[in-house]
Design a protein around this motif. Structure first.
Motif, PDB file in Angstrom:
ATOM      1  N   ILE A  81       0.860  -1.191   0.000  1.00 53.25           N
ATOM      2  CA  ILE A  81       0.000   0.000   0.000  1.00 53.25           C
ATOM      3  C   ILE A  81       0.891   1.234   0.000  1.00 53.25           C
ATOM      4  O   ILE A  81       1.812   1.350   0.812  1.00 53.25           O
ATOM      5  CB  ILE A  81      -0.983   0.013   1.197  1.00 53.25           C
ATOM      6  N   THR A  82       0.626   2.157  -0.951  1.00 55.31           N
ATOM      7  CA  THR A  82       1.453   3.367  -1.067  1.00 55.31           C
ATOM      8  C   THR A  82       0.625   4.646  -0.988  1.00 55.31           C
ATOM      9  O   THR A  82       1.183   5.733  -0.924  1.00 55.31           O
ATOM     10  CB  THR A  82       2.222   3.385  -2.400  1.00 55.31           C
ATOM     11  N   VAL A  83      -0.695   4.510  -1.043  1.00 52.09           N
ATOM     12  CA  VAL A  83      -1.561   5.678  -1.030  1.00 52.09           C
ATOM     13  C   VAL A  83      -2.449   5.638   0.215  1.00 52.09           C
ATOM     14  O   VAL A  83      -3.073   4.618   0.520  1.00 52.09           O
ATOM     15  CB  VAL A  83      -2.437   5.725  -2.297  1.00 52.09           C
ATOM     16  N   ARG A  84      -2.502   6.769   0.903  1.00 54.24           N
ATOM     17  CA  ARG A  84      -3.314   6.883   2.107  1.00 54.24           C
ATOM     18  C   ARG A  84      -4.784   6.647   1.772  1.00 54.24           C
ATOM     19  O   ARG A  84      -5.256   7.009   0.695  1.00 54.24           O
ATOM     20  CB  ARG A  84      -3.123   8.288   2.689  1.00 54.24           C
ATOM     21  N   LYS A  85      -5.501   6.045   2.713  1.00 51.01           N
ATOM     22  CA  LYS A  85      -6.932   5.863   2.535  1.00 51.01           C
ATOM     23  C   LYS A  85      -7.638   6.189   3.846  1.00 51.01           C
ATOM     24  O   LYS A  85      -6.993   6.326   4.889  1.00 51.01           O
ATOM     25  CB  LYS A  85      -7.255   4.444   2.078  1.00 51.01           C
ATOM     26  N   ASP A  86      -8.975   6.325   3.787  1.00 45.81           N
ATOM     27  CA  ASP A  86      -9.714   6.633   5.010  1.00 45.81           C
ATOM     28  C   ASP A  86      -9.560   5.495   6.016  1.00 45.81           C
ATOM     29  O   ASP A  86      -9.598   4.321   5.639  1.00 45.81           O
ATOM     30  CB  ASP A  86     -11.199   6.819   4.689  1.00 45.81           C
ATOM     31  N   PRO A  87      -9.414   5.837   7.294  1.00 45.92           N
ATOM     32  CA  PRO A  87      -9.340   4.790   8.311  1.00 45.92           C
ATOM     33  C   PRO A  87     -10.717   4.151   8.525  1.00 45.92           C
ATOM     34  O   PRO A  87     -11.728   4.674   8.041  1.00 45.92           O
ATOM     35  CB  PRO A  87      -8.882   5.546   9.568  1.00 45.92           C
ATOM     36  N   PRO A  88     -10.774   3.050   9.257  1.00 44.20           N
ATOM     37  CA  PRO A  88     -12.080   2.467   9.589  1.00 44.20           C
ATOM     38  C   PRO A  88     -12.947   3.496  10.313  1.00 44.20           C
ATOM     39  O   PRO A  88     -12.432   4.360  11.026  1.00 44.20           O
ATOM     40  CB  PRO A  88     -11.720   1.309  10.541  1.00 44.20           C
ATOM     41  N   ALA A  89     -14.250   3.411  10.127  1.00 45.49           N
ATOM     42  CA  ALA A  89     -15.174   4.397  10.696  1.00 45.49           C
ATOM     43  C   ALA A  89     -15.060   4.467  12.217  1.00 45.49           C
ATOM     44  O   ALA A  89     -15.260   5.523  12.821  1.00 45.49           O
ATOM     45  CB  ALA A  89     -16.608   4.067  10.283  1.00 45.49           C
ATOM     46  N   ASP A  90     -14.709   3.354  12.834  1.00 54.54           N
ATOM     47  CA  ASP A  90     -14.635   3.319  14.303  1.00 54.54           C
ATOM     48  C   ASP A  90     -13.192   3.375  14.814  1.00 54.54           C
ATOM     49  O   ASP A  90     -12.915   3.002  15.961  1.00 54.54           O
ATOM     50  CB  ASP A  90     -15.333   2.061  14.840  1.00 54.54           C
ATOM     51  N   ALA A  91     -12.286   3.879  13.971  1.00 56.19           N
ATOM     52  CA  ALA A  91     -10.864   3.902  14.352  1.00 56.19           C
ATOM     53  C   ALA A  91     -10.631   4.627  15.676  1.00 56.19           C
ATOM     54  O   ALA A  91      -9.863   4.168  16.524  1.00 56.19           O
ATOM     55  CB  ALA A  91     -10.037   4.557  13.247  1.00 56.19           C
ATOM     56  N   LYS A  92     -11.311   5.744  15.860  1.00 53.99           N
ATOM     57  CA  LYS A  92     -11.131   6.534  17.090  1.00 53.99           C
ATOM     58  C   LYS A  92     -11.433   5.718  18.342  1.00 53.99           C
ATOM     59  O   LYS A  92     -10.803   5.885  19.386  1.00 53.99           O
ATOM     60  CB  LYS A  92     -12.046   7.764  17.062  1.00 53.99           C
ATOM     61  N   ASP A  93     -12.435   4.855  18.240  1.00 49.66           N
ATOM     62  CA  ASP A  93     -12.842   4.054  19.402  1.00 49.66           C
ATOM     63  C   ASP A  93     -11.741   3.092  19.844  1.00 49.66           C
ATOM     64  O   ASP A  93     -11.742   2.625  20.979  1.00 49.66           O
ATOM     65  CB  ASP A  93     -14.103   3.234  19.085  1.00 49.66           C
ATOM     66  N   TRP A  94     -10.834   2.774  18.916  1.00 44.42           N
ATOM     67  CA  TRP A  94      -9.800   1.774  19.210  1.00 44.42           C
ATOM     68  C   TRP A  94      -8.464   2.395  19.551  1.00 44.42           C
ATOM     69  O   TRP A  94      -7.518   1.695  19.908  1.00 44.42           O
ATOM     70  CB  TRP A  94      -9.663   0.828  18.019  1.00 44.42           C
ATOM     71  N   GLU A  95      -8.382   3.715  19.483  1.00 44.02           N
ATOM     72  CA  GLU A  95      -7.130   4.394  19.843  1.00 44.02           C
ATOM     73  C   GLU A  95      -6.803   4.148  21.303  1.00 44.02           C
ATOM     74  O   GLU A  95      -7.659   4.329  22.175  1.00 44.02           O
ATOM     75  CB  GLU A  95      -7.269   5.909  19.632  1.00 44.02           C
ATOM     76  N   GLY A  96      -5.569   3.756  21.543  1.00 39.35           N
ATOM     77  CA  GLY A  96      -5.119   3.606  22.917  1.00 39.35           C
ATOM     78  C   GLY A  96      -5.549   2.322  23.594  1.00 39.35           C
ATOM     79  O   GLY A  96      -5.113   2.027  24.700  1.00 39.35           O
ATOM     80  N   LYS A  97      -6.424   1.541  22.945  1.00 36.96           N
ATOM     81  CA  LYS A  97      -6.776   0.236  23.497  1.00 36.96           C
ATOM     82  C   LYS A  97      -5.544  -0.672  23.387  1.00 36.96           C
ATOM     83  O   LYS A  97      -4.789  -0.594  22.423  1.00 36.96           O
ATOM     84  CB  LYS A  97      -7.955  -0.370  22.728  1.00 36.96           C
ATOM     85  N   THR A  98      -5.362  -1.536  24.335  1.00 37.58           N
ATOM     86  CA  THR A  98      -4.176  -2.394  24.347  1.00 37.58           C
ATOM     87  C   THR A  98      -4.552  -3.849  24.052  1.00 37.58           C
ATOM     88  O   THR A  98      -5.731  -4.218  24.103  1.00 37.58           O
ATOM     89  CB  THR A  98      -3.458  -2.318  25.706  1.00 37.58           C
ATOM     90  N   ASP A  99      -3.547  -4.632  23.753  1.00 39.87           N
ATOM     91  CA  ASP A  99      -3.721  -6.072  23.533  1.00 39.87           C
ATOM     92  C   ASP A  99      -4.783  -6.372  22.477  1.00 39.87           C
ATOM     93  O   ASP A  99      -5.698  -7.160  22.690  1.00 39.87           O
ATOM     94  CB  ASP A  99      -4.062  -6.778  24.848  1.00 39.87           C
ATOM     95  N   LYS A 100      -4.640  -5.729  21.319  1.00 35.49           N
ATOM     96  CA  LYS A 100      -5.603  -5.932  20.235  1.00 35.49           C
ATOM     97  C   LYS A 100      -5.232  -7.099  19.322  1.00 35.49           C
ATOM     98  O   LYS A 100      -5.953  -7.388  18.367  1.00 35.49           O
ATOM     99  CB  LYS A 100      -5.721  -4.639  19.414  1.00 35.49           C
ATOM    100  N   LEU A 101      -4.124  -7.743  19.621  1.00 36.39           N
ATOM    101  CA  LEU A 101      -3.656  -8.819  18.729  1.00 36.39           C
ATOM    102  C   LEU A 101      -4.724  -9.882  18.445  1.00 36.39           C
ATOM    103  O   LEU A 101      -4.829 -10.355  17.305  1.00 36.39           O
ATOM    104  CB  LEU A 101      -2.386  -9.460  19.300  1.00 36.39           C
ATOM    105  N   PRO A 102      -5.545 -10.286  19.441  1.00 33.47           N
ATOM    106  CA  PRO A 102      -6.593 -11.272  19.120  1.00 33.47           C
ATOM    107  C   PRO A 102      -7.585 -10.785  18.067  1.00 33.47           C
ATOM    108  O   PRO A 102      -8.330 -11.591  17.503  1.00 33.47           O
ATOM    109  CB  PRO A 102      -7.292 -11.504  20.469  1.00 33.47           C
ATOM    110  N   LEU A 103      -7.639  -9.471  17.831  1.00 35.66           N
ATOM    111  CA  LEU A 103      -8.578  -8.896  16.865  1.00 35.66           C
ATOM    112  C   LEU A 103      -7.981  -8.760  15.469  1.00 35.66           C
ATOM    113  O   LEU A 103      -8.660  -8.360  14.528  1.00 35.66           O
ATOM    114  CB  LEU A 103      -9.029  -7.515  17.346  1.00 35.66           C
ATOM    115  N   LEU A 104      -6.693  -9.092  15.347  1.00 38.70           N
ATOM    116  CA  LEU A 104      -6.024  -8.972  14.054  1.00 38.70           C
ATOM    117  C   LEU A 104      -6.627  -9.937  13.039  1.00 38.70           C
ATOM    118  O   LEU A 104      -6.696 -11.135  13.280  1.00 38.70           O
ATOM    119  CB  LEU A 104      -4.531  -9.273  14.216  1.00 38.70           C
ATOM    120  N   GLU A 105      -7.068  -9.379  11.899  1.00 39.90           N
ATOM    121  CA  GLU A 105      -7.623 -10.213  10.827  1.00 39.90           C
ATOM    122  C   GLU A 105      -6.532 -10.522   9.815  1.00 39.90           C
ATOM    123  O   GLU A 105      -5.750  -9.659   9.456  1.00 39.90           O
ATOM    124  CB  GLU A 105      -8.786  -9.477  10.140  1.00 39.90           C
ATOM    125  N   ARG A 106      -6.500 -11.760   9.354  1.00 40.08           N
ATOM    126  CA  ARG A 106      -5.469 -12.171   8.390  1.00 40.08           C
ATOM    127  C   ARG A 106      -5.999 -12.119   6.961  1.00 40.08           C
ATOM    128  O   ARG A 106      -7.153 -12.336   6.725  1.00 40.08           O
ATOM    129  CB  ARG A 106      -4.996 -13.603   8.674  1.00 40.08           C
TER     130      ARG A 106
END
Ligand code: SF4
Ligand code: F3S
Length: 106
Positions: A81-106
């Protein structure tokens, strides 16, 4: 090389991608990774991330060492990816949350 860590998961602001001179960011569904074989340690991406998710490999926060291997592995599977795109609509809600690795989608 530099490494994308936990804070990026589900935030994925993509501000980092446009400054990379060697196009080493790769995009997954809700996370980005850096290809360690391409990164030239220019440091330009680190201050671009609004949630401070990017670290030098030797300075990854304690407990997040797993992200070093994850960046290496997932960068081989995910497209560049080389071009910026809009973040997920709920990105703000996830800022600063920790231990998100279980939520990582492959
Ligand atoms: Fe790209 Fe430079 Fe960041 Fe490495 S440190 S990922 S080369 S912008
Ligand atoms: Fe992720 Fe930060 Fe880039 S949130 S997509 S590392 S700007």
């Amino acid at each position: 090389p530099f490494v994308v860590t936990d804070n990026c998961i589900k935030c994925k602001y993509t501000d980092c991608v446009e400054v990379c001179p060697v196009d080493c960011f790769h995009e997954g569904p809700n996370f980005l990774v850096i290809d360690p074989d391409e990164c030239i340690d220019c440091t330009l991406c680190e201050p671009e991330c609004p949630v401070n998710a990017i670290y030098p490999e030797d300075d990854v926060p304690a407990g997040q060492e797993v992200f070093v291997a994850l960046n290496a592995d997932l960068s081989k599977a995910w497209p560049v990816i080389t071009v910026r795109k809009d973040p997920p609509a709920d990105a703000k809600d996830w800022e600063g949350k920790t231990d998100k690795l279980p939520l990582l989608e492959r």
